[in-house]
Design a protein around this motif. Structure first.
Motif, short mmCIF file in Angstrom:
data_model
loop_
_atom_site.label_atom_id
_atom_site.label_comp_id
_atom_site.label_asym_id
_atom_site.label_seq_id
_atom_site.Cartn_x
_atom_site.Cartn_y
_atom_site.Cartn_z
N GLY A 1 33.92 44.59 49.19
CA GLY A 1 34.26 45.35 49.04
C GLY A 1 35.88 45.22 49.02
O GLY A 1 36.07 43.77 49.31
N LYS A 2 36.28 45.54 48.35
CA LYS A 2 37.94 45.31 48.00
C LYS A 2 38.87 46.41 47.69
O LYS A 2 38.32 47.67 47.90
CB LYS A 2 38.05 44.85 47.06
N ARG A 3 40.54 46.15 48.29
CA ARG A 3 41.22 47.55 48.09
C ARG A 3 41.81 47.36 46.50
O ARG A 3 41.87 46.23 46.69
CB ARG A 3 42.25 47.81 49.54
N LEU A 4 41.67 48.59 46.24
CA LEU A 4 42.52 48.66 44.95
C LEU A 4 42.79 49.44 44.99
O LEU A 4 43.03 50.94 44.86
CB LEU A 4 41.08 49.21 43.63
N ASP A 5 44.54 49.22 44.83
CA ASP A 5 45.66 50.46 44.41
C ASP A 5 45.13 50.46 42.92
O ASP A 5 44.70 49.65 42.09
CB ASP A 5 46.81 49.36 44.50
N VAL B 1 42.54 53.14 46.43
CA VAL B 1 40.50 53.45 46.73
C VAL B 1 39.99 51.92 47.34
O VAL B 1 40.74 50.85 47.13
CB VAL B 1 39.64 53.05 45.27
N TRP B 2 38.97 51.71 48.10
CA TRP B 2 38.66 50.51 48.16
C TRP B 2 36.60 50.65 48.30
O TRP B 2 36.32 51.26 48.39
CB TRP B 2 38.31 50.52 50.71
N ALA B 3 36.99 49.99 46.42
CA ALA B 3 35.61 49.64 46.24
C ALA B 3 35.09 49.04 46.97
O ALA B 3 34.97 48.22 47.70
CB ALA B 3 35.79 48.84 44.75
N ALA B 4 33.38 49.93 46.31
CA ALA B 4 32.34 48.93 47.89
C ALA B 4 31.09 48.85 46.91
O ALA B 4 31.37 48.82 45.26
CB ALA B 4 31.82 49.48 48.44
#
Length: 261
Positions: free
Chosen positions: A82-86, A73-76
Motif C-alpha cells: 500500500g501507498k499514500r497517493l495525493d 487516497v491510500w492505494a492498496a
C-alpha cells in the motif's frame, strides 16, 4: 449466532478458471523434485529454481496506479502492499507470471501512525498501511490473473464488494486496447439498504445470503446487482457476471489503474 455464509465469490470464480494451470505447475514442480533426488549433481535444484524465477520475470506485468481524485487516497494492492497517493501521484507495482486472484483498490479517509498502523473509512486492510490481504467492503476492485490459459491475462473491475472510488483499469501497452471503466455516481445514488459512510456496499457483504453471494455457483442477477450493472455495464455486479465483465489481454501486457479517471 449462525456461521457466516460470506465467501468472496470472485475468489471462487478465479479458482475455477485457474485450476488446470495450477495443476500443471504442481506436476512440473513435482517432476523437478523427483529429478533432483535422482541426479548426482547437487546444483540441479538451484538451477531449476533460477530457471523458474527467470521464466516468471520474463512474463511479469507492471501496474501504474495513479490518483486523479481531488483528494488523497491510500492505494492498496494484494499482492503489492500500500501507498499514500495525493492528487496526481503515481505508484508502480509488478506481478509475476502465474499471479492469480490479485486485486488493486483505493482506501479513503485513512489515518496511520509512524509505524504504519491505523484505519480507513473504506477499503481498510486490517488496520495497516502495507496491505497483506484483501480490503474490507465497500471498495471498487481492479482484479487480475497473469499468464493463465493460452498465455492470457484475465482482468476485470468488480462491484461485488461495493463501490467507493471511480476507477479505470486498462492496458498500458500497444498490443491490447482494452479499457474498463466504472465512473458513475454510485455513492450518491446508492440504495438506502447499501449505504455506508464513504461508499456503497455490495449486497453480498450486507445480506450474506446465497441469493447475493452465490457460494454454490448457481445464482442470477438481483435488483441490487442491476443497480450496479446499469451504472457500470463493464464491471462485475454479481458473481456469475462473466460474459460481460471478464476481459483478456495477451501475457506481456502492462497495465494502469486510475482512481477518478
Amino acid at each position: 449466532m449462525a456461521p457466516s455464509l460470506y465467501i468472496n465469490p470472485r475468489q471462487l470464480q478465479l479458482q475455477s478458471t485457474i485450476k488446470p494451470i495450477l495443476l500443471r505447475h504442481i506436476q512440473f514442480s513435482q517432476l523437478l523434485c523427483i529429478s533432483s533426488t535422482m541426479n548426482p549433481f547437487k546444483t540441479l535444484p538451484t538451477l531449476s529454481f533460477l530457471f523458474l524465477t527467470l521464466l516468471g520475470l520474463a512474463h511479469a506485468a507492471t501496474f501504474d496506479i495513479r490518483n486523479n481524485c481531488p483528494y488523497t487516497v491510500w492505494a492498496a494492492a494484494s499482492p503489492g502492499g500500500g501507498k499514500r497517493l495525493d492528487q496526481g501521484q503515481t505508484w508502480q507495482i509488478s506481478a509475476a507470471s502465474g499471479t492469480t486472484q490479485a486485486r488493486i483498490w483505493a482506501r479513503t479517509k485513512c489515518n496511520f501512525d509512524a509505524s504504519g498502523k491505523g484505519s480507513c473509512e473504506t477499503g481498510d486492510c486490517g488496520g495497516v498501511l502495507e496491505c497483506k490481504g484483501y480490503g474490507k467492503a465497500p471498495n471498487t476492485l481492479a482484479e487480475y490473473s497473469i499468464d493463465q490459459y493460452e498465455h492470457q491475462d484475465f482482468i476485470d473491475i468488480s462491484n461485488i464488494d461495493g463501490f467507493n472510488v471511480p476507477m479505470e483499469f486498462s492496458s498500458n501497452s500497444p498490443g491490447c486496447t482494452r479499457v474498463i471503466k466504472c465512473t458513475a455516481d454510485i455513492v450518491g445514488q446508492c440504495p438506502n439498504e447499501l449505504k455506508v459512510p464513504g461508499g456503497c456496499n455490495g449486497p453480498c457483504p450486507v445480506f450474506n445470503t446465497e441469493e447475493h453471494c452465490c457460494n454454490s455457483g448457481n445464482c442470477g442477477p438481483t435488483n441490487f446487482s442491476r443497480f450496479f450493472k446499469e451504472r457500470c455495464p463493464d464491471a462485475y455486479s454479481y458473481p456469475k457476471d462473466d460474459p460481460t465483465s471478464l476481459f483478456t489481454c495477451a501475457t506481456g501486457t502492462n497495465y494502469k489503474v486510475i482512481f477518478c479517471p
